[in-house]
Enzyme design. Structure first.
Site, PDB file in Angstrom:
ATOM      1  N   PHE A 127       0.980  -1.269   0.013  1.00  0.00           N
ATOM      2  CA  PHE A 127       0.016   0.115  -0.046  1.00  0.00           C
ATOM      3  C   PHE A 127       0.857   1.191  -0.273  1.00  0.00           C
ATOM      4  CE2 PHE A 127      -2.646   3.366   1.620  1.00  0.00           C
ATOM      5  CZ  PHE A 127      -3.585   3.087   0.835  1.00  0.00           C
ATOM      6  N   ASP A 212       9.403   2.973   1.589  1.00  0.00           N
ATOM      7  CA  ASP A 212       8.231   3.499   1.956  1.00  0.00           C
ATOM      8  C   ASP A 212       8.118   3.507   3.559  1.00  0.00           C
ATOM      9  OD1 ASP A 212       5.748   4.425   2.719  1.00  0.00           O
ATOM     10  OD2 ASP A 212       4.655   3.737   0.981  1.00  0.00           O
ATOM     11  N   LYS A 241       2.952  10.542   7.973  1.00  0.00           N
ATOM     12  CA  LYS A 241       2.436  10.169   9.155  1.00  0.00           C
ATOM     13  C   LYS A 241       2.605  11.043  10.422  1.00  0.00           C
ATOM     14  CE  LYS A 241      -0.038   6.068   7.517  1.00  0.00           C
ATOM     15  NZ  LYS A 241      -1.408   6.144   7.498  1.00  0.00           N
TER      16      LYS A 241
HETATM   17  C1  LIG Z   1       2.967   2.749   3.628  1.00  0.00           C
HETATM   18  C2  LIG Z   1       2.101   3.687   3.338  1.00  0.00           C
HETATM   19  N1  LIG Z   1       2.293   4.343   2.052  1.00  0.00           N
HETATM   20  C3  LIG Z   1       1.607   5.422   1.867  1.00  0.00           C
HETATM   21  C4  LIG Z   1       0.398   5.910   2.600  1.00  0.00           C
HETATM   22  C5  LIG Z   1      -0.368   6.949   1.979  1.00  0.00           C
HETATM   23  O1  LIG Z   1      -0.182   7.925   3.096  1.00  0.00           O
HETATM   24  P1  LIG Z   1      -1.360   9.217   3.064  1.00  0.00           P
HETATM   25  O2  LIG Z   1      -2.811   8.528   3.517  1.00  0.00           O
HETATM   26  O3  LIG Z   1      -0.794  10.216   3.924  1.00  0.00           O
HETATM   27  O4  LIG Z   1      -1.397   9.807   1.414  1.00  0.00           O
HETATM   28  C6  LIG Z   1       0.204   5.040   3.594  1.00  0.00           C
HETATM   29  C7  LIG Z   1      -0.903   5.411   4.461  1.00  0.00           C
HETATM   30  O5  LIG Z   1      -1.833   4.536   5.019  1.00  0.00           O
HETATM   31  C8  LIG Z   1       0.796   4.018   4.139  1.00  0.00           C
HETATM   32  O6  LIG Z   1       0.780   3.321   5.229  1.00  0.00           O
END
Ligand SMILES: Cc1ncc(COP(=O)(O)O)c(C=O)c1O
Length: 386
Positions: A127, A212, A241
């Site tokens: 994700f 990520d 986050k």
């Molecule tokens: C690993 C990871 N990457 C990207 C995102 C996307 O972040 P945002 O919701 O701030 O766009 C998330 C959100 O849960 C995530 O857990």
């Protein structure tokens, strides 16, 4: 609730609770009823809610200067750049944005402009966000299919499978993007050997390694970043986050291997605004002062041990690192999550069969005991399986 129900976009699964304030790992509803928050705004509130140092820094900066485009200089931004680029040896430049998905978008663009290639290899169950580029790296069909065609050039390989990565990375690959612990996909940690192999394969074939750490960063897994468990330095590290103690912010840390970033290639109106920068500086100071990564490591071990003691036949596996923990059940988790909420404990799911715990790293041992007691209690309930 009536107003929100009438005017909401409809994109969210609304829960019938109105929260008014938070303190540490506790949320209070409008009647003052306490909830133990093990969702932490989906992994944002690592420092706990209403941390006084974060609140003070935010208030001071709000009455000084909130916004300033990055083409002008600002002391708070400079201080944050210095701090951010001291966190991972080798990552000495930073791009600021406003969310996780934006950090991933930037990472994809930077990878393409650096290498002149278009391929991006992500992992199954990954994700990475919901905007078109990040969504193209995200695996789950449920999120992707309604929006196809997505960005060309993206493909997915099985996670933790070195041979699959060897076979996939070629001279068209701009980047391999991985979560060091897959969060939303089920709380699956990457093997150290897998990340080390990913680093080697990318280097050998001229592709960039993007990690990520949007969910796993800022102490969550027992170290400041989860990559520090494996000793792997990526070319790009995506953060968001928890970075600014709850204020929306994202950041992309970069190695000298990232090239061709000249004016016009990318940018962000809000990116690097003094309010977010001052608040992130305060948050990072708290993370250090209170040794939140160390706390996450110790409390995570404690929590995992206690969960193992529950000894329910429903539990298939307890996994994760630090305070990023998944409890995989032999059944769908939705009714158990609802039962926990009725008992004033908030948790997340990760896929259909995993309960995901992302509590604030300041959660107390007493609160952990309470959490485990309530999980034990709901796992003893019988729900009809579909
Ligand atoms: C690993 C990871 N990457 C990207 C995102 C996307 O972040 P945002 O919701 O701030 O766009 C998330 C959100 O849960 C995530 O857990």
């Amino acid at each position: 609730m009536e107003i929100e129900n009438k005017h909401t976009s409809g994109l969210y699964n609304k829960q019938p609770i109105v929260f008014a304030r938070g303190q540490g790992a506790t949320l209070f509803d409008i009647d003052g009823v306490e909830y133990l928050d093990c969702a932490a705004g989906n992994g944002v509130a690592n420092l706990g809610h209403a941390h006084p140092k974060v609140a003070a820094a935010m208030a001071e900066q709000a009455s000084t200067l909130i916004t300033l485009f990055e083409s002008f200089y600002n002391e708070k931004r400079a201080q944050l750049m210095l701090k951010m680029t001291s966190l991972v040896p080798g990552l000495d430049r930073v791009f600021f944005c406003n969310s996780g998905t934006e950090a991933v978008e930037a990472a994809v663009k930077f990878s393409r402009i650096t290498t002149g290639r278009t391929g991006v290899i992500a992992a199954m169950r990954a994700f990475h966000g919901r905007t078109m580029g990040a969504l193209s790296a995200t695996y789950n069909k449920k999120y992707r299919e309604p929006f196809e065609p997505l960005v060309p050039g993206f493909s997915h390989v099985p996670f933790n499978d070195i041979a699959a990565l060897e076979a996939a990375v070629n001279d068209q690959t701009a980047a391999v993007i991985l979560e060091p612990i897959q969060g939303e996909g089920g709380v699956y940690p990457a093997d150290d050997a897998y990340l080390q192999a990913a680093r080697r394969i990318c280097t050998e074939r001229g592709a960039l390694l993007v990690m990520d750490e949007i969910q796993s960063g800022f102490g969550r897994t027992g170290k400041l970043f989860a990559i520090l468990h494996s000793g792997v330095t990526p070319d790009i590290l995506c953060c968001a986050k928890a970075i600014a103690g709850g204020l929306p912010m994202g950041a992309v840390l970069m190695a000298p291997s990232i090239k061709n970033l000249v004016p016009g290639v990318h940018g962000s109106t809000f990116g690097g605004n003094p309010l977010s920068c001052a608040t992130a500086l305060a948050a990072l100071q708290v993370i250090e002062e209170e040794d939140l990564p160390g706390q996450a490591a110790k409390k995570g071990e404690y929590l995992k041990e206690k969960l193992q003691e529950i000894n329910s036949p429903l539990i298939r596996e307890v996994r994760g690192k630090g305070l990023m923990i998944g409890i995989e059940l032999r059944q769908k988790v939705a009714p158990y999550i609802k039962a926990l909420q009725e008992r004033k404990v908030l948790v997340l799911n990760a896929g259909l069969t995993t309960i995901r715990l992302l509590p604030p790293l300041v959660i107390t041992y007493e609160q952990i005991d309470h959490l485990v007691e309530k999980i034990g209690e709901v796992l003893a309930l019988e729900f009809k399986t579909e």
